[in-house]
Design an enzyme around this catalytic site. Structure first.
Site, PDB file in Angstrom:
ATOM      1  N   TYR A 154      89.377  42.731  46.097  1.00  0.00           N
ATOM      2  CA  TYR A 154      89.863  43.368  47.332  1.00  0.00           C
ATOM      3  C   TYR A 154      91.391  43.276  47.425  1.00  0.00           C
ATOM      4  CZ  TYR A 154      90.266  44.114  52.442  1.00  0.00           C
ATOM      5  OH  TYR A 154      90.596  44.564  53.699  1.00  0.00           O
ATOM      6  N   ALA A 156      93.575  42.770  45.010  1.00  0.00           N
ATOM      7  CA  ALA A 156      94.179  43.604  43.963  1.00  0.00           C
ATOM      8  C   ALA A 156      94.107  45.084  44.344  1.00  0.00           C
ATOM      9  CB  ALA A 156      93.478  43.358  42.628  1.00  0.00           C
ATOM     10  N   LYS A 158      94.005  46.324  47.379  1.00  0.00           N
ATOM     11  CA  LYS A 158      94.948  46.587  48.476  1.00  0.00           C
ATOM     12  C   LYS A 158      96.395  46.615  47.955  1.00  0.00           C
ATOM     13  CE  LYS A 158      91.969  47.142  51.770  1.00  0.00           C
ATOM     14  NZ  LYS A 158      91.665  48.531  52.161  1.00  0.00           N
TER      15      LYS A 158
HETATM   16  N1  LIG Z   1      88.911  44.148  59.446  1.00  0.00           N
HETATM   17  C1  LIG Z   1      89.952  43.577  58.869  1.00  0.00           C
HETATM   18  O1  LIG Z   1      90.222  42.383  59.101  1.00  0.00           O
HETATM   19  C2  LIG Z   1      90.848  44.337  57.938  1.00  0.00           C
HETATM   20  C3  LIG Z   1      92.064  43.764  57.562  1.00  0.00           C
HETATM   21  C4  LIG Z   1      92.901  44.444  56.702  1.00  0.00           C
HETATM   22  C5  LIG Z   1      92.522  45.686  56.212  1.00  0.00           C
HETATM   23  N2  LIG Z   1      91.318  46.214  56.597  1.00  0.00           N
HETATM   24  C6  LIG Z   1      90.970  47.507  56.029  1.00  0.00           C
HETATM   25  O2  LIG Z   1      90.753  48.453  57.048  1.00  0.00           O
HETATM   26  C7  LIG Z   1      89.799  49.411  56.613  1.00  0.00           C
HETATM   27  C8  LIG Z   1      88.696  49.524  57.648  1.00  0.00           C
HETATM   28  O3  LIG Z   1      88.037  48.276  57.693  1.00  0.00           O
HETATM   29  P1  LIG Z   1      87.118  47.838  58.925  1.00  0.00           P
HETATM   30  O4  LIG Z   1      87.467  46.441  59.215  1.00  0.00           O
HETATM   31  O5  LIG Z   1      87.165  48.850  59.987  1.00  0.00           O
HETATM   32  O6  LIG Z   1      85.700  47.824  58.185  1.00  0.00           O
HETATM   33  P2  LIG Z   1      84.275  48.373  58.648  1.00  0.00           P
HETATM   34  O7  LIG Z   1      83.312  47.757  57.701  1.00  0.00           O
HETATM   35  O8  LIG Z   1      84.086  48.161  60.099  1.00  0.00           O
HETATM   36  O9  LIG Z   1      84.414  49.937  58.371  1.00  0.00           O
HETATM   37  C9  LIG Z   1      84.566  50.426  57.072  1.00  0.00           C
HETATM   38  C10 LIG Z   1      83.786  51.724  56.956  1.00  0.00           C
HETATM   39  O10 LIG Z   1      83.987  52.219  55.636  1.00  0.00           O
HETATM   40  C11 LIG Z   1      82.760  52.741  55.169  1.00  0.00           C
HETATM   41  N3  LIG Z   1      82.761  52.717  53.710  1.00  0.00           N
HETATM   42  C12 LIG Z   1      82.920  51.633  52.896  1.00  0.00           C
HETATM   43  N4  LIG Z   1      82.826  52.006  51.622  1.00  0.00           N
HETATM   44  C13 LIG Z   1      82.613  53.343  51.623  1.00  0.00           C
HETATM   45  C14 LIG Z   1      82.429  54.317  50.605  1.00  0.00           C
HETATM   46  N5  LIG Z   1      82.445  53.968  49.291  1.00  0.00           N
HETATM   47  N6  LIG Z   1      82.233  55.599  50.957  1.00  0.00           N
HETATM   48  C15 LIG Z   1      82.202  55.963  52.259  1.00  0.00           C
HETATM   49  N7  LIG Z   1      82.356  55.095  53.273  1.00  0.00           N
HETATM   50  C16 LIG Z   1      82.566  53.793  52.948  1.00  0.00           C
HETATM   51  C17 LIG Z   1      81.703  51.821  55.764  1.00  0.00           C
HETATM   52  O11 LIG Z   1      80.429  52.473  55.799  1.00  0.00           O
HETATM   53  C18 LIG Z   1      82.274  51.535  57.142  1.00  0.00           C
HETATM   54  O12 LIG Z   1      81.788  52.452  58.101  1.00  0.00           O
HETATM   55  C19 LIG Z   1      89.316  48.953  55.238  1.00  0.00           C
HETATM   56  O13 LIG Z   1      90.038  49.613  54.238  1.00  0.00           O
HETATM   57  C20 LIG Z   1      89.673  47.497  55.248  1.00  0.00           C
HETATM   58  O14 LIG Z   1      89.843  46.994  53.953  1.00  0.00           O
HETATM   59  C21 LIG Z   1      90.490  45.584  57.441  1.00  0.00           C
END
Ligand SMILES: NC(=O)c1ccc[n+]([C@@H]2O[C@H](COP(=O)([O-])OP(=O)(O)OC[C@H]3O[C@@H](n4cnc5c(N)ncnc54)[C@H](O)[C@@H]3O)[C@@H](O)[C@H]2O)c1
Length: 253
Positions: A154, A156, A158
């Site tokens: 993850y 890497a 990002k």
């Molecule tokens: N929540 C955190 O703490 C956090 C921190 C930093 C970055 N992020 C990033 O923010 C973004 C959103 O994360 P979130 O926390 O809202 O997560 P989440 O799990 O609530 O939402 C992510 C969504 O992406 C969809 N998804 C995942 N893989 C997929 C694929 N291959 N094809 C289609 N849909 C797919 C999932 O079904 C889900 O609905 C992500 O890229 C995550 O890495 C989150």
């Protein structure tokens, strides 16, 4: 309204940060095309948008699928007549050091996070170039700047998104396309809860993560959406190639 008449595609629109971003963009006047592999999730988001007077569409599939990306982006732009904003929020993590990460899990994390950024931008850029205007918002993480424990694929991935964001910003700056990344801290979404649940003592890991933020709390998806709106709107008209931490002071502490 900051996005009146604009068309936005939001991947990961079925949950968490993508859902909050889509809801805010729609409240600001944008049509929100919601992309996710979770069909129920995007249906719920669309119902939420419509309840508050917004408009949108749903597109169910894997963001790592190049044909799905191209057909969705071109279809939305053709049916709505334009494409102004792409926010690539789909993603997930699998946990593990480089030693104990299974190669198939590594590939899946890269396919969703990096492929899910590159392929969607690849489809969107030619449309935005023709318009001479567009905003792309990618989702990195504070961990790609600070590092972190037991989450190698993850982190890497990002890091790759940060590189991709900067190179796209430079390549397309004179086409009127701005490309910026958000680097959230720990945001209270299903992704965060799943990542704690992987550990033997989830409560201890949760508490350590919470304490790591200078503000001593997790962020809310709406707080990331507010930053995404800044990057999506003309308020950030001179901002490109930026990695914007929205992290409750994680990186400063
Ligand atoms: N929540 C955190 O703490 C956090 C921190 C930093 C970055 N992020 C990033 O923010 C973004 C959103 O994360 P979130 O926390 O809202 O997560 P989440 O799990 O609530 O939402 C992510 C969504 O992406 C969809 N998804 C995942 N893989 C997929 C694929 N291959 N094809 C289609 N849909 C797919 C999932 O079904 C889900 O609905 C992500 O890229 C995550 O890495 C989150």
């Amino acid at each position: 309204m900051k996005l009146a008449g604009r068309v936005a595609i939001i991947t990961g629109g079925g949950s968490g940060i993508g859902r909050a971003g889509a809801a805010l963009f729609a409240r600001e006047g944008a049509f929100a095309a919601l992309v996710d592999r979770d069909g129920n999730g995007v249906a719920e988001t669309l119902a939420m948008l419509r309840e508050s007077g917004g408009e949108g569409s749903i597109h169910v599939g894997d963001v790592g699928d190049a044909d799905f990306a191209r057909l969705t982006v071109e279809g939305v732009a053709a049916s709505r007549g334009r494409l102004d904003v792409l926010m690539t929020a789909a993603g997930f993590s699998c946990g593990g050091t480089v030693v104990d990460t299974d190669p198939a899990d590594w590939d899946a994390v890269f396919r969703a996070n990096v492929g899910g950024t590159w392929l969607w931008a690849r489809a969107a850029v030619p449309i935005m170039q023709r318009q001479r205007k567009g905003a792309i918002i990618t989702l990195a993480s504070q961990l790609a700047i600070a590092g972190g424990k037991g989450n190698s694929a993850y982190i890497a991935a990002k890091g790759a998104i940060i590189g991709l964001t900067r190179t796209m910003a430079v390549d397309f700056a004179t086409d009127g396309i701005r490309v910026n990344a958000l680097a959230p801290g720990a945001i209270d979404t299903p992704l965060l809860r799943h990542s704690f649940a992987r550990h033997a003592d989830p409560d201890a890991v949760r508490e350590a993560s919470l304490q790591r933020h200078a503000m001593k709390r997790f962020g809310r998806a709406e707080e990331i959406a507010a930053a995404a709106l800044y990057l999506a709107s003309d308020d950030s008209s001179f901002t490109t190639g930026v990695v914007l931490p929205v992290d409750g002071g994680w990186l400063a502490a």
